[in-house]
Design a protein around this motif. Structure first.
Motif, PDB file in Angstrom:
ATOM      1  N   GLU A 543     -25.927  19.520   2.561  1.00 10.35           N
ATOM      2  CA  GLU A 543     -24.883  19.961   3.482  1.00 10.35           C
ATOM      3  C   GLU A 543     -25.013  19.250   4.816  1.00 10.35           C
ATOM      4  O   GLU A 543     -26.101  18.868   5.229  1.00 10.35           O
ATOM      5  CB  GLU A 543     -25.004  21.481   3.687  1.00 10.35           C
ATOM      6  CG  GLU A 543     -24.708  22.255   2.413  1.00 10.35           C
ATOM      7  CD  GLU A 543     -25.099  23.719   2.538  1.00 10.35           C
ATOM      8  OE1 GLU A 543     -24.719  24.341   3.539  1.00 10.35           O
ATOM      9  OE2 GLU A 543     -25.812  24.210   1.658  1.00 10.35           O
ATOM     10  N   PHE A 545     -24.769  19.109   8.902  1.00 16.11           N
ATOM     11  CA  PHE A 545     -24.853  19.934  10.102  1.00 16.11           C
ATOM     12  C   PHE A 545     -24.810  19.033  11.325  1.00 16.11           C
ATOM     13  O   PHE A 545     -25.149  17.848  11.249  1.00 16.11           O
ATOM     14  CB  PHE A 545     -26.168  20.730  10.116  1.00 16.11           C
ATOM     15  CG  PHE A 545     -26.214  21.809   9.079  1.00 16.11           C
ATOM     16  CD1 PHE A 545     -25.740  23.076   9.361  1.00 16.11           C
ATOM     17  CD2 PHE A 545     -26.727  21.555   7.803  1.00 16.11           C
ATOM     18  CE1 PHE A 545     -25.765  24.080   8.408  1.00 16.11           C
ATOM     19  CE2 PHE A 545     -26.763  22.551   6.834  1.00 16.11           C
ATOM     20  CZ  PHE A 545     -26.282  23.813   7.131  1.00 16.11           C
ATOM     21  N   VAL A 587     -34.569  27.507   7.324  1.00 13.98           N
ATOM     22  CA  VAL A 587     -33.775  28.277   8.289  1.00 13.98           C
ATOM     23  C   VAL A 587     -32.308  28.312   7.868  1.00 13.98           C
ATOM     24  O   VAL A 587     -31.649  29.345   7.942  1.00 13.98           O
ATOM     25  CB  VAL A 587     -33.890  27.655   9.697  1.00 13.98           C
ATOM     26  CG1 VAL A 587     -33.044  28.436  10.690  1.00 13.98           C
ATOM     27  CG2 VAL A 587     -35.339  27.622  10.159  1.00 13.98           C
ATOM     28  N   LEU A 588     -31.806  27.181   7.392  1.00 10.07           N
ATOM     29  CA  LEU A 588     -30.386  27.094   7.052  1.00 10.07           C
ATOM     30  C   LEU A 588     -30.127  27.420   5.582  1.00 10.07           C
ATOM     31  O   LEU A 588     -28.996  27.306   5.109  1.00 10.07           O
ATOM     32  CB  LEU A 588     -29.853  25.696   7.384  1.00 10.07           C
ATOM     33  CG  LEU A 588     -30.004  25.295   8.849  1.00 10.07           C
ATOM     34  CD1 LEU A 588     -29.593  23.853   9.073  1.00 10.07           C
ATOM     35  CD2 LEU A 588     -29.165  26.205   9.747  1.00 10.07           C
ATOM     36  N   GLU A 589     -31.194  27.813   4.871  1.00  7.16           N
ATOM     37  CA  GLU A 589     -31.083  28.271   3.483  1.00  7.16           C
ATOM     38  C   GLU A 589     -30.392  27.244   2.588  1.00  7.16           C
ATOM     39  O   GLU A 589     -29.485  27.575   1.816  1.00  7.16           O
ATOM     40  CB  GLU A 589     -30.334  29.609   3.425  1.00  7.16           C
ATOM     41  CG  GLU A 589     -31.037  30.709   4.215  1.00  7.16           C
ATOM     42  CD  GLU A 589     -30.105  31.870   4.543  1.00  7.16           C
ATOM     43  OE1 GLU A 589     -28.921  31.792   4.190  1.00  7.16           O
ATOM     44  OE2 GLU A 589     -30.577  32.832   5.150  1.00  7.16           O
ATOM     45  N   THR A 590     -30.787  25.991   2.717  1.00 10.96           N
ATOM     46  CA  THR A 590     -30.171  24.975   1.863  1.00 10.96           C
ATOM     47  C   THR A 590     -31.129  24.610   0.739  1.00 10.96           C
ATOM     48  O   THR A 590     -32.267  25.066   0.696  1.00 10.96           O
ATOM     49  CB  THR A 590     -29.864  23.692   2.653  1.00 10.96           C
ATOM     50  OG1 THR A 590     -31.097  23.162   3.112  1.00 10.96           O
ATOM     51  CG2 THR A 590     -28.951  23.955   3.804  1.00 10.96           C
ATOM     52  N   ALA A 642     -18.658  25.698  14.826  1.00 10.58           N
ATOM     53  CA  ALA A 642     -18.392  24.770  13.746  1.00 10.58           C
ATOM     54  C   ALA A 642     -17.516  23.660  14.277  1.00 10.58           C
ATOM     55  O   ALA A 642     -16.923  23.784  15.350  1.00 10.58           O
ATOM     56  CB  ALA A 642     -17.683  25.490  12.604  1.00 10.58           C
ATOM     57  N   THR A 643     -17.459  22.589  13.540  1.00  8.90           N
ATOM     58  CA  THR A 643     -16.561  21.510  13.920  1.00  8.90           C
ATOM     59  C   THR A 643     -15.929  20.951  12.663  1.00  8.90           C
ATOM     60  O   THR A 643     -16.473  21.110  11.564  1.00  8.90           O
ATOM     61  CB  THR A 643     -17.301  20.410  14.701  1.00  8.90           C
ATOM     62  OG1 THR A 643     -16.328  19.505  15.211  1.00  8.90           O
ATOM     63  CG2 THR A 643     -18.286  19.652  13.824  1.00  8.90           C
ATOM     64  N   ILE A 644     -14.762  20.334  12.844  1.00  8.15           N
ATOM     65  CA  ILE A 644     -14.076  19.777  11.682  1.00  8.15           C
ATOM     66  C   ILE A 644     -14.296  18.272  11.679  1.00  8.15           C
ATOM     67  O   ILE A 644     -14.007  17.592  12.657  1.00  8.15           O
ATOM     68  CB  ILE A 644     -12.586  20.134  11.718  1.00  8.15           C
ATOM     69  CG1 ILE A 644     -12.448  21.658  11.606  1.00  8.15           C
ATOM     70  CG2 ILE A 644     -11.844  19.454  10.574  1.00  8.15           C
ATOM     71  CD1 ILE A 644     -11.091  22.175  11.906  1.00  8.15           C
ATOM     72  N   VAL A 650     -15.714  21.137   7.104  1.00 12.69           N
ATOM     73  CA  VAL A 650     -16.275  21.875   8.230  1.00 12.69           C
ATOM     74  C   VAL A 650     -17.782  21.631   8.259  1.00 12.69           C
ATOM     75  O   VAL A 650     -18.454  21.746   7.234  1.00 12.69           O
ATOM     76  CB  VAL A 650     -16.003  23.387   8.090  1.00 12.69           C
ATOM     77  CG1 VAL A 650     -16.596  24.145   9.268  1.00 12.69           C
ATOM     78  CG2 VAL A 650     -14.507  23.651   7.992  1.00 12.69           C
ATOM     79  N   ALA A 651     -18.323  21.271   9.441  1.00 12.67           N
ATOM     80  CA  ALA A 651     -19.775  21.172   9.594  1.00 12.67           C
ATOM     81  C   ALA A 651     -20.210  22.189  10.634  1.00 12.67           C
ATOM     82  O   ALA A 651     -19.541  22.383  11.653  1.00 12.67           O
ATOM     83  CB  ALA A 651     -20.168  19.763  10.039  1.00 12.67           C
ATOM     84  N   LEU A 652     -21.296  22.874  10.347  1.00 10.38           N
ATOM     85  CA  LEU A 652     -21.778  23.880  11.285  1.00 10.38           C
ATOM     86  C   LEU A 652     -22.631  23.223  12.361  1.00 10.38           C
ATOM     87  O   LEU A 652     -23.300  22.218  12.108  1.00 10.38           O
ATOM     88  CB  LEU A 652     -22.594  24.938  10.542  1.00 10.38           C
ATOM     89  CG  LEU A 652     -21.838  25.676   9.441  1.00 10.38           C
ATOM     90  CD1 LEU A 652     -22.766  26.666   8.748  1.00 10.38           C
ATOM     91  CD2 LEU A 652     -20.624  26.402  10.012  1.00 10.38           C
TER      92      LEU A 652
ATOM     93  N   THR B  31     -17.366  25.992   3.532  1.00  7.51           N
ATOM     94  CA  THR B  31     -18.672  25.600   4.062  1.00  7.51           C
ATOM     95  C   THR B  31     -19.538  26.847   4.186  1.00  7.51           C
ATOM     96  O   THR B  31     -19.185  27.802   4.882  1.00  7.51           O
ATOM     97  CB  THR B  31     -18.521  24.934   5.441  1.00  7.51           C
ATOM     98  OG1 THR B  31     -17.654  23.812   5.295  1.00  7.51           O
ATOM     99  CG2 THR B  31     -19.857  24.480   5.985  1.00  7.51           C
ATOM    100  N   ARG B  32     -20.661  26.833   3.509  1.00 11.97           N
ATOM    101  CA  ARG B  32     -21.558  27.981   3.495  1.00 11.97           C
ATOM    102  C   ARG B  32     -22.138  28.216   4.899  1.00 11.97           C
ATOM    103  O   ARG B  32     -22.406  27.278   5.648  1.00 11.97           O
ATOM    104  CB  ARG B  32     -22.694  27.673   2.525  1.00 11.97           C
ATOM    105  CG  ARG B  32     -23.513  28.834   2.055  1.00 11.97           C
ATOM    106  CD  ARG B  32     -24.691  28.316   1.243  1.00 11.97           C
ATOM    107  NE  ARG B  32     -25.401  27.289   2.010  1.00 11.97           N
ATOM    108  CZ  ARG B  32     -26.345  27.576   2.896  1.00 11.97           C
ATOM    109  NH1 ARG B  32     -26.701  28.818   3.102  1.00 11.97           N
ATOM    110  NH2 ARG B  32     -26.938  26.611   3.571  1.00 11.97           N
ATOM    111  N   PRO B  34     -25.371  29.978   6.812  1.00  6.60           N
ATOM    112  CA  PRO B  34     -26.661  30.600   6.537  1.00  6.60           C
ATOM    113  C   PRO B  34     -26.819  31.932   7.266  1.00  6.60           C
ATOM    114  O   PRO B  34     -26.067  32.229   8.192  1.00  6.60           O
ATOM    115  CB  PRO B  34     -27.666  29.584   7.083  1.00  6.60           C
ATOM    116  CG  PRO B  34     -26.921  28.829   8.126  1.00  6.60           C
ATOM    117  CD  PRO B  34     -25.498  28.789   7.669  1.00  6.60           C
TER     118      PRO B  34
END
Lengths: 660, 141
Positions: A543, A545, A587-590, A642-644, A650-652, B31-32, B34
């Motif tokens: 993912e 970020f 932390v980000l649970e990936t 978040a940003t597009i 979407v990226a957090l 988008t997941r 957390p």
């Protein structure tokens, strides 16, 4: 109350007028004879009065009305500006602003005004004359226009040069759509043949169409009655004109007013014309910030679509399409810049409260201080502007209280009696810099050192090895204050640490320069906007970020075996310091991606503290638009928003401040 | 008379007051996010706006189902926020008369439906469970 929909506009506009009053009163204090400033103040008070009356705020209406009366006397020269009058006027402005606060909170203007009304009546010299003015004001039909003494003087003076005075009442067609425009033409026409002395209703009211279908003007001219009538009747939509010759006793002349009066006469209409061009508000439109945000969103969308089209363009051989897309790209870039500019406001909005503050505080402390402001028109995104007010107030208070010495001390030290505070704003790259500097006593390094030892922060030996910058930095520590006495103005426990925290929370920085006996300078560096930031895009798991660039210190490679376990926590040695490891995939649970023992580490900073974040892949630096996650997810701590991305994904945004 | 959007989970039909529905979208990339509860699926980009998305199945304690052609995100606009809700299907709007809506008494502790439904509506002999958005979105007042 039926006026609810207007209350926001009322509050905003009143605020502007109060600010205007404040700054012009300050000007007036230094230049009591400046007619233009008096007129400006009068206009603001007058407008406030009108607005308050429309909205049904009795107290506000009364107070501004009373102020207007006093100002009218000042305007007419019956009253001379003194320190006492200035103080009362300043108090009035404060009270008006209190009322406004009260209105915005409770919807009522319940602030006691009796004392001020009494004070205002006290300074007002001729109650009789005052009534006349009021009467004239209220007399909307303008049938009984009274000439005041000064206007009579003008007529007397003019009569010597064979000018005649006329009272002209113009009746405009009832069906006239643009009465004020018609009136303007009539005024212009009269201006060509003579000078207009006054008008009833006032020119301001006529401009605002606050009159029925007739108005009265006094004019001096060499023309005769018939030609004036003919001239006016030739203007369209003028129904009827009454011209009346005025005879004034020529012997009742007072020489000393004449000079003033004749200047008044030439100003009367000129001023109005000037105010039209000076008036900033007439050239701007008020727009709700939500609409701007919406516009910003749409532009962001457009950019995203454009990026998608660019992707398609790669497979497209048609040169027509290619050039069209290139053009589209140019336009969207310009559009984006333009929209960003709309969101910008000049720092003046924050700065304009400081002259008043410096004036009040320096009186209070018996110090002589002049405040110079530079770069008020430097523009900053409005997300920033709302936040920097308090820190700046604090720094300026500090300068006044601790920086600038009392006059005797300054003279003894060979400095001018009057201290100077400079407030300067300017752009530097993608940042705005605001400097607050004074020519006061500066910061005593030895005193700071002693304090540091006393507080047990450093030992006496350590402190001597520290650089000057490091020592000055101590001032930003919580609870670190070198003043022995606590005053009302600063040193109330809220220290420079609060200022520093605030500025850092805005992703800015602050530093101090100081030289003993020469002065102190605070330099604040802030991002131009909080809505768009530079960020590093990374991959964690599979993912994407974004990590804000300003919280990244550097990027390094580490090996798995360099990680040590100290008291159950993973740490790593970085530049001789032991810093914690934050495994972002946890932390980000990936997904966990195998890394063959090689770690890609982003070193993030929070103030002085560093931490090492592991990521799986670096994508690159990018300018991103921050969008909130929405109220429903407001309790997610590690994500700042978040940003597009260009492809619509979407990226957090990782909130580095909340990671450790 | 008020209009209700019918959202389906398996064969069960849930009704949502149409005034609370901003739009109904096909499934798009999510988008997941957390550190959220399991019913929060993440956020979507709805024409430039970031909107959180939850799963009604997860909320009801049912197993998730693969998204398919029929899967919809019903974007709710309630309590000052926008929240997307994933349902198996949503392609019907019904008109339920005021007098055909009855309050329901569920035993909240034991009944999963009772957590989010407080009313039912009838059209002839068909019954719709009307979703209580306040409960569904965990609004505490």
């Amino acid at each position: 109350m039926g006026n609810n929909q207007y209350i926001d506009i009322f509050i905003e506009e009143s605020q502007e007028h109060i600010e205007n009053l404040n700054s012009n009163l300050l000007l007036l204090e230094n230049d009591p004879e400046n007619r233009q400033v008096i007129d400006e103040i009068f206009r603001s008070a007058h407008t406030l009065k009108g607005m308050a009356a429309t909205m049904g705020f009795e107290n506000m209406n009364k107070l501004s009305h009373k102020m207007e009366d006093v100002l009218q006397e000042v305007k007419n020269g019956q009253l001379h500006i003194s320190h006492a009058i200035m103080d009362i006027l300043f108090k009035c402005v404060d009270t008006l602003s209190e009322m406004l606060d009260s209105i915005s909170q409770t919807g009522e203007d319940n602030v006691p005004i009796d004392e001020l009304i009494f004070l205002l009546s006290g300074v007002s010299s001729k109650p009789g004359n005052k009534e006349n003015i009021v009467q004239k004001e209220n007399n909307a039909s303008g049938k009984d226009t009274l000439l005041n003494v000064y206007e009579e003087d003008i007529i007397r003076e003019a009569a010597k040069d064979n000018y005649k005075a006329y009272k002209i009442t113009v009746h405009i067609d009832k069906g006239c759509v643009m009465k004020s425009a018609r009136a303007f033409i009539i005024f212009n026409s009269l201006d060509e043949i003579g000078d207009i002395i006054n008008s009833s209703p006032s020119v301001e009211d006529i401009e605002d169409e606050k009159f029925e279908d007739s108005f009265t003007v006094h004019i001096i001219t060499k023309e005769d009655k018939e030609s004036i009538e003919k001239r006016l009747l030739s203007i369209a939509e003028v129904n009827n004109v009454e011209v009346e010759l005025i005879n004034i006793d020529l012997n009742k002349e007072e020489e000393k007013f004449v000079k003033e009066a004749s200047s008044l006469q030439s100003q009367s209409f000129e001023n109005i014309k000037k105010s039209q061009s000076n008036n900033k508000t007439s050239k701007s439109v008020r727009v709700d910030i939500d609409r701007l945000d919406n516009l910003m969103n749409l532009v962001s969308e457009l950019i995203i679509i454009k990026t998608r089209l660019e992707g398609l363009e790669a497979d497209n051989k048609n040169s027509e399409t290619v050039s069209a897309i290139e053009y589209l790209e140019r336009i969207t870039t310009n559009l984006h810049d333009a929209v960003m500019k709309v969101r910008m406001v000049p720092v003046e909005r924050v700065f304009n409260r400081f002259p008043r503050m410096v004036r009040d505080l320096s009186y209070e402390l018996g110090k002589k201080i002049v405040l110079n402001m530079y770069g008020q028109d430097t523009e900053v995104d409005r997300t920033v502007i709302d936040e920097i007010g308090d820190p700046l107030v604090h720094l300026i208070r500090n300068s006044i209280d601790h920086g600038i010495e009392i006059p005797q001390e300054r003279l003894q030290n060979g400095k001018p009696e009057q201290g100077t505070i400079n407030l300067r704003a300017y752009h530097e790259g993608n940042n705005v810099i605001i400097e607050v500097s004074d020519d006061g006593r500066g910061i005593d390094i030895e005193k700071v050192k002693a304090k540091a030892v006393e507080k047990g922060i450093y030992t006496a030996e350590q402190v001597n090895d520290l650089s000057k910058d490091k020592i000055l930095d101590l001032l930003f520590r919580p609870g670190f204050s070198t003043t022995d006495k606590v005053t009302d103005i600063s040193g109330r426990g809220i220290g420079l640490d609060v200022v520093k925290n605030k500025i850092e929370s805005l992703n800015g920085s602050i530093e101090i320069l100081s030289e003993i006996n020469k002065g102190t300078k605070f330099i604040i560096k802030l991002p131009l906007t909080l809505a768009i930031i530079q960020a590093l895009l990374v991959k964690v798991g599979d993912e994407k970020f974004a990590i804000p660039l300003n919280s990244i210190s550097e990027i390094v490679h580490k090996k798995e075996e360099e990680i040590h376990n100290v008291q159950g926590k993973e740490v790593v040695l970085f530049r001789g310091k032991v810093i914690p490891i934050i495994r972002l995939n946890e932390v980000l649970e990936t997904k966990k991606i195998s890394n063959n023992g090689n770690l890609m580490c982003v070193i993030i900073k929070k103030g002085e503290n560093l931490a090492c974040c592991t990521v799986d892949e670096l994508i690159g630096q990018q300018e991103i638009v921050i969008k909130p996650l929405g109220k429903y997810l407001s309790n997610v701590k590690v994500i700042a928003g978040a940003t597009i991305l260009g492809d619509g994904q979407v990226a957090l945004i990782v909130d580095a401040n909340n990671l450790f | 008379m008020s209009l209700y959007v019918i959202a389906k989970i398996d064969e069960e039909e849930y009704a949502i007051n149409i005034e609370k529905v901003l739009t109904i979208e096909k499934v798009m990339p999510i988008t997941r996010v957390p550190q959220t509860e399991s019913h929060v699926k993440g956020v979507i980009n709805l024409r430039g706006e970031i909107i959180p998305v939850i799963s009604l199945r997860a909320k009801l304690g049912l197993a998730e189902k693969e998204y398919d052609e029929d899967t919809r995100i019903v974007v709710l606009k309630a309590y000052d926020m926008l929240v997307g809700m994933i349902v198996d299907n949503a392609n019907e709007v019904v008109d339920i008369a005021e007098e055909d809506i009855d309050n329901l008494v569920f035993n909240e502790a034991s009944d999963e439906f009772g957590k989010f439904v407080s009313k039912v509506g009838k059209i002839k002999d068909k019954v719709f469970l009307i979703l209580d958005l306040k409960k569904l979105l965990d609004i505490r007042v």
